[in-house]
Motif scaffolding. Structure first.
Motif, mmCIF file in Angstrom:
data_model
loop_
_atom_site.group_PDB
_atom_site.id
_atom_site.type_symbol
_atom_site.label_atom_id
_atom_site.label_comp_id
_atom_site.label_asym_id
_atom_site.label_seq_id
_atom_site.Cartn_x
_atom_site.Cartn_y
_atom_site.Cartn_z
ATOM 1 N N LYS A 110 29.828 34.734 31.678
ATOM 2 C CA LYS A 110 31.284 34.771 31.808
ATOM 3 C C LYS A 110 31.681 36.146 32.318
ATOM 4 O O LYS A 110 31.277 37.162 31.753
ATOM 5 N N VAL A 111 32.486 36.161 33.389
ATOM 6 C CA VAL A 111 32.879 37.413 34.030
ATOM 7 C C VAL A 111 34.394 37.524 34.038
ATOM 8 O O VAL A 111 35.093 36.574 34.375
ATOM 9 N N ARG A 112 34.875 38.708 33.679
ATOM 10 C CA ARG A 112 36.294 39.047 33.820
ATOM 11 C C ARG A 112 36.386 40.138 34.877
ATOM 12 O O ARG A 112 35.796 41.210 34.717
ATOM 13 N N PHE A 113 37.097 39.821 35.952
ATOM 14 C CA PHE A 113 37.257 40.763 37.054
ATOM 15 C C PHE A 113 38.702 41.209 37.099
ATOM 16 O O PHE A 113 39.618 40.388 37.044
ATOM 17 N N THR A 114 38.906 42.528 37.185
ATOM 18 C CA THR A 114 40.254 43.093 37.247
ATOM 19 C C THR A 114 40.341 44.021 38.448
ATOM 20 O O THR A 114 39.505 44.902 38.626
ATOM 21 N N ALA A 120 46.712 39.791 41.705
ATOM 22 C CA ALA A 120 46.510 38.391 42.086
ATOM 23 C C ALA A 120 45.022 38.059 42.231
ATOM 24 O O ALA A 120 44.640 36.889 42.160
ATOM 25 N N ASP A 121 44.181 39.064 42.404
ATOM 26 C CA ASP A 121 42.739 38.850 42.546
ATOM 27 C C ASP A 121 42.013 38.738 41.204
ATOM 28 O O ASP A 121 40.841 38.364 41.164
ATOM 29 N N ASN A 122 42.680 39.061 40.107
ATOM 30 C CA ASN A 122 42.038 39.028 38.790
ATOM 31 C C ASN A 122 41.582 37.609 38.454
ATOM 32 O O ASN A 122 42.260 36.639 38.787
ATOM 33 N N PHE A 123 40.435 37.513 37.767
ATOM 34 C CA PHE A 123 39.973 36.196 37.315
ATOM 35 C C PHE A 123 39.061 36.333 36.112
ATOM 36 O O PHE A 123 38.512 37.392 35.831
ATOM 37 N N GLU A 124 38.921 35.235 35.403
ATOM 38 C CA GLU A 124 37.915 35.073 34.362
ATOM 39 C C GLU A 124 37.215 33.764 34.671
ATOM 40 O O GLU A 124 37.862 32.711 34.730
ATOM 41 N N LYS A 125 35.907 33.836 34.886
ATOM 42 C CA LYS A 125 35.180 32.660 35.351
ATOM 43 C C LYS A 125 33.741 32.720 34.861
ATOM 44 O O LYS A 125 33.183 33.798 34.697
ATOM 45 N N SER A 163 34.843 37.864 44.004
ATOM 46 C CA SER A 163 35.717 39.008 43.754
ATOM 47 C C SER A 163 36.067 39.793 45.017
ATOM 48 O O SER A 163 37.197 40.277 45.137
ATOM 49 N N LEU A 164 35.147 39.909 45.952
ATOM 50 C CA LEU A 164 35.391 40.772 47.115
ATOM 51 C C LEU A 164 35.359 40.050 48.451
ATOM 52 O O LEU A 164 36.136 40.381 49.335
ATOM 53 N N ALA A 165 34.477 39.098 48.614
ATOM 54 C CA ALA A 165 34.342 38.444 49.912
ATOM 55 C C ALA A 165 35.285 37.261 50.050
ATOM 56 O O ALA A 165 35.584 36.835 51.155
#
Length: 167
Positions: A110-114, A120-125, A163-165
């Motif tokens: 599980k990844v949380r990206f901030t 708007a790019d933040n996610f938890e997946k 997250s980036l591409a």
């Protein structure tokens, strides 16, 4: 001769300018200068010691190798954090005498990206991948390392793309 030098100079200048819009990793222009990868805890029901450190380092290395972002310990523009939530070995096929002919190692993270600059790019997946191996083999030593390398390479690339591409 001066004319040729001028044309070469202009072509070179345009080439460098276009690199800021797109690069070969597909990340395009990133509105960040730094990133941090917090330690990913191993919260899986079945614990394989050391995989949390290996995964954390592999994610850091991938981002450093595919971007020009600087790795920082805290206060990064981009933050990756999370935990290993599943490490599972399961039989996938059986022999006539009810033994595993093939088994599968599956890891889920599980990844949380901030992104501080673009919320708007933040996610938890949750990202997951697997490695199939012969049921008579035991996942230890070099076989375990090869399986983890395959799984972590795929998961880290999936995280990078998400997250980036934006693929």
């Amino acid at each position: 001769m001066n004319y040729i030098k001028s044309i070469l100079f202009l072509l070179t200048a345009f080439s460098f300018n276009s690199c800021s819009v797109y690069n070969f990793t597909g990340t395009g222009k990133i509105d960040a200068k730094t990133f941090q990868v917090n330690y990913f805890r191993n919260n899986a029901p079945l614990i394989e010691p050391g995989i949390e450190r290996t995964f954390t380092l592999e994610l850091q290395d991938l981002i450093q190798n595919q971007t020009n972002l600087n790795l920082v310990n805290s206060g990064g523009d981009l933050t990756y954090e999370g935990e290993i939530i599943d490490y599972r070995i399961s039989p996938t096929t059986a022999t006539a005498d009810q033994r595993a002919a093939q088994s599968k190692l599956t890891i889920s993270i599980k990844v949380r990206f901030t992104n501080k600059n673009k919320e708007a790019d933040n996610f938890e997946k949750t990202f997951s991948f697997f490695h199939n191996y012969t049921g008579t083999d035991q996942l230890v030593g070099a076989k375990l390392t090869a399986a983890l390398d395959e799984i972590f390479e795929r998961i880290t690339q999936d995280i990078f793309n998400e997250s980036l591409a934006k693929w």
